[in-house]
Design a protein around this motif. Structure first.
Motif, PDB file in Angstrom:
ATOM      1  N   THR A   1    -106.494  -7.413 -86.394  1.00  0.00           N
ATOM      2  CA  THR A   1    -107.857  -7.136 -86.845  1.00  0.00           C
ATOM      3  C   THR A   1    -108.579  -6.179 -85.913  1.00  0.00           C
ATOM      4  OG1 THR A   1    -107.951  -9.401 -87.714  1.00  0.00           O
ATOM      5  CG2 THR A   1    -110.041  -8.231 -87.521  1.00  0.00           C
ATOM      6  N   THR A   2    -109.421  -5.325 -86.503  1.00  0.00           N
ATOM      7  CA  THR A   2    -110.395  -4.553 -85.744  1.00  0.00           C
ATOM      8  C   THR A   2    -111.638  -4.395 -86.613  1.00  0.00           C
ATOM      9  OG1 THR A   2    -110.735  -2.571 -84.398  1.00  0.00           O
ATOM     10  CG2 THR A   2    -109.680  -2.249 -86.537  1.00  0.00           C
ATOM     11  N   VAL A   3    -112.701  -3.815 -86.049  1.00  0.00           N
ATOM     12  CA  VAL A   3    -113.954  -3.638 -86.777  1.00  0.00           C
ATOM     13  C   VAL A   3    -113.889  -2.361 -87.607  1.00  0.00           C
ATOM     14  CG1 VAL A   3    -115.304  -4.919 -85.103  1.00  0.00           C
ATOM     15  CG2 VAL A   3    -115.009  -2.450 -84.814  1.00  0.00           C
ATOM     16  N   ARG A   4    -114.886  -2.169 -88.478  1.00  0.00           N
ATOM     17  CA  ARG A   4    -115.058  -0.927 -89.211  1.00  0.00           C
ATOM     18  C   ARG A   4    -115.910   0.045 -88.394  1.00  0.00           C
ATOM     19  NH1 ARG A   4    -114.197  -1.025 -94.736  1.00  0.00           N
ATOM     20  NH2 ARG A   4    -114.301   1.243 -94.446  1.00  0.00           N
ATOM     21  N   GLY A   5    -115.726   1.337 -88.652  1.00  0.00           N
ATOM     22  CA  GLY A   5    -116.516   2.346 -87.973  1.00  0.00           C
ATOM     23  C   GLY A   5    -117.785   2.672 -88.730  1.00  0.00           C
TER      24      GLY A   5
END
Length: 449
Positions: free
Chosen positions: A274-278
């Motif tokens: 998982t990572t965040v959105r830009g």
């Protein structure tokens, strides 16, 4: 046919059933109806349970009320026991359209939530079902072990209580009286350090730790309004809810499919990393590429893929999986995703699939037994249906979602859940922030951030 016209037609069919010389133990009556807003219709009804299901492919949507058959398992229950109950129900009718909706808890070795239990499945009394652009009002009657006249009367009574859909209560932010985290961050940090310690990590390379965020409130919450708002912000997810009584409602907008079965063809996936959105397209793409290149997240996704393939192999004549992960985007976060397809052997049933796949390494860990043992002993709260398997099944098809991104709504309290996979290299602060990222969408609906 109008909704009222469909009701009158179903009533006439019930009267004909009264005098029929013979009918199957399970009977399903169907009428086409015009397009209706399913969540609004569901929220307007008076019968319980209330169940909502919306598939991730957007073609299948169901609102269901009442129970023609109800199977609640509060005590320990094996997959074979569940399979036996369902097989008995299957044998009562040749109709491939009859569906049972429900779920199984994350960990059936511990006691379940009230009303939800370790497993709970319902054959609804009534369903409003959409397939593509076609809408049907469905009535189920269960004559097994019941007097036919009494069951017909019960079905007629349910039709008489049928309500037209009313607009949902306009959403509003709730006032928080307090918020508690289980576990709190100091304990979370200890757990992450235990899981990533070399001695532990050698025999258990992954544990998915989770957090319960309890929000204390003093105003009523319409769970179906919350789900409708959440649905609008998470269109790429499964959306579902189970309300077995007015006291508790479990809702979820989960991106993760446990499996989808069409006869002997099975579709599942590895969703982990998982990572965040830009904030811009450029930043978003950069974050996605960093996720693809990140060794920790790629390793985590590969572990999930490997586990699923290994557990499906004995049940299948063929199993294939994507060699490389792709990006699966959601409003606030993005995941690594691998598609997996299998051709099942003849006579494999849904509860064998549940036993093989649930809980997945994406919500439990690896190896499964040692990861679950650690969670059971150390996490500090009962997950219940959070990270459980929710969906429906029938003879021809079945579909289950993993109930992540979920909430249990009770009087005066909102229970929100989020988890993160802990492997070698996991950082407690970063994983805690990942939990906050996963709660961002539902919190933005409920409270002022």
């Amino acid at each position: 046919m109008s909704l009222n016209g469909a009701r009158l037609s179903l009533e006439a069919k019930i009267q004909r059933l009264r005098g029929a010389e013979h009918c199957e133990p399970l009977v399903q009556l169907i009428e086409s109806v015009p397009a209706l807003p399913l969540i609004s219709w569901l929220a307007s009804q008076t019968l319980y349970p209330r169940i909502y299901w919306h598939g991730r492919d957007k073609e299948d949507e169901v609102a269901a009320i009442g129970a023609a058959a109800d199977f609640l398992f509060d005590d320990p229950v094996s997959d074979q026991q569940l399979a036996n109950v369902y097989q008995h129900q299957r044998d009562l009718s040749s109709n491939h359209n009859i569906r049972y909706y429900g779920g199984v808890a994350f960990d059936r070795d511990v006691s379940g939530w009230p009303e939800f239990g370790r497993a709970h499945f319902v054959l609804p009394r009534m369903e409003l079902r959409r397939s593509g652009k076609d809408f049907q009002l469905i009535l189920n009657l269960n004559f097994e072990g019941r007097d036919r006249q009494t069951e017909c009367d019960a079905a007629l009574a349910a039709l008489e209580q049928l309500q037209k859909p009313r607009p949902l209560t306009p959403p509003g932010k709730v006032h928080l009286l307090g918020r508690s985290e289980y576990p709190e961050f100091p304990r979370w940090k200890q757990l992450v350090e235990q899981v990533t310690a070399g001695k532990f990590n050698q025999h258990t390379p992954k544990v998915v730790l989770s957090r319960l965020s309890q929000l204390e409130i003093n105003e009523p919450i319409d769970p179906w309004m919350v789900l409708a708002c959440w649905q609008g912000r998470s269109p790429s997810s499964f959306q579902f809810g189970f309300q077995f009584s007015p006291e508790r409602t479990f809702i979820s907008c989960s991106p993760e499919r446990l499996y989808r079965r069409r006869q002997q063809e099975l579709f599942t996936e590895a969703l982990a990393g998982t990572t965040v959105r830009g904030v811009s397209v450029e930043e978003d793409n950069q974050l996605a590429q960093q996720l693809l290149d990140d060794s920790k997240n790629s390793h985590e996704n590969q572990l999930v893929r490997q586990h699923i393939v290994e557990h499906l192999a004995p049940l299948s004549s063929y199993v294939g999986a994507d060699e490389s992960p792709k990006i699966f985007k959601l409003p606030h976060i993005q995941h690594l995703h691998r598609a997996i397809r299998a051709q099942l052997k003849p006579c494999i049933n849904d509860f064998q699939l549940l036993q093989a796949l649930h809980p997945t390494p994406a919500v439990g860990g690896l190896p499964r037994d040692s990861a679950l043992s650690f969670i059971r002993q150390q996490e500090g709260y009962n997950r219940g249906w959070y990270a459980g398997a929710c969906g429906y099944l029938n003879k021809h098809e079945s579909e289950f979602s993993v109930a992540i991104r979920s909430a249990l709504i009770e009087p005066g309290r909102l229970n929100l859940f989020a988890g993160a996979g802990i492997v070698t290299g996991s950082d407690p602060e970063a994983e805690w922030q990942e939990l906050d990222n996963k709660l961002a969408t539902i919190l933005s609906i409920l409270v002022e951030l």
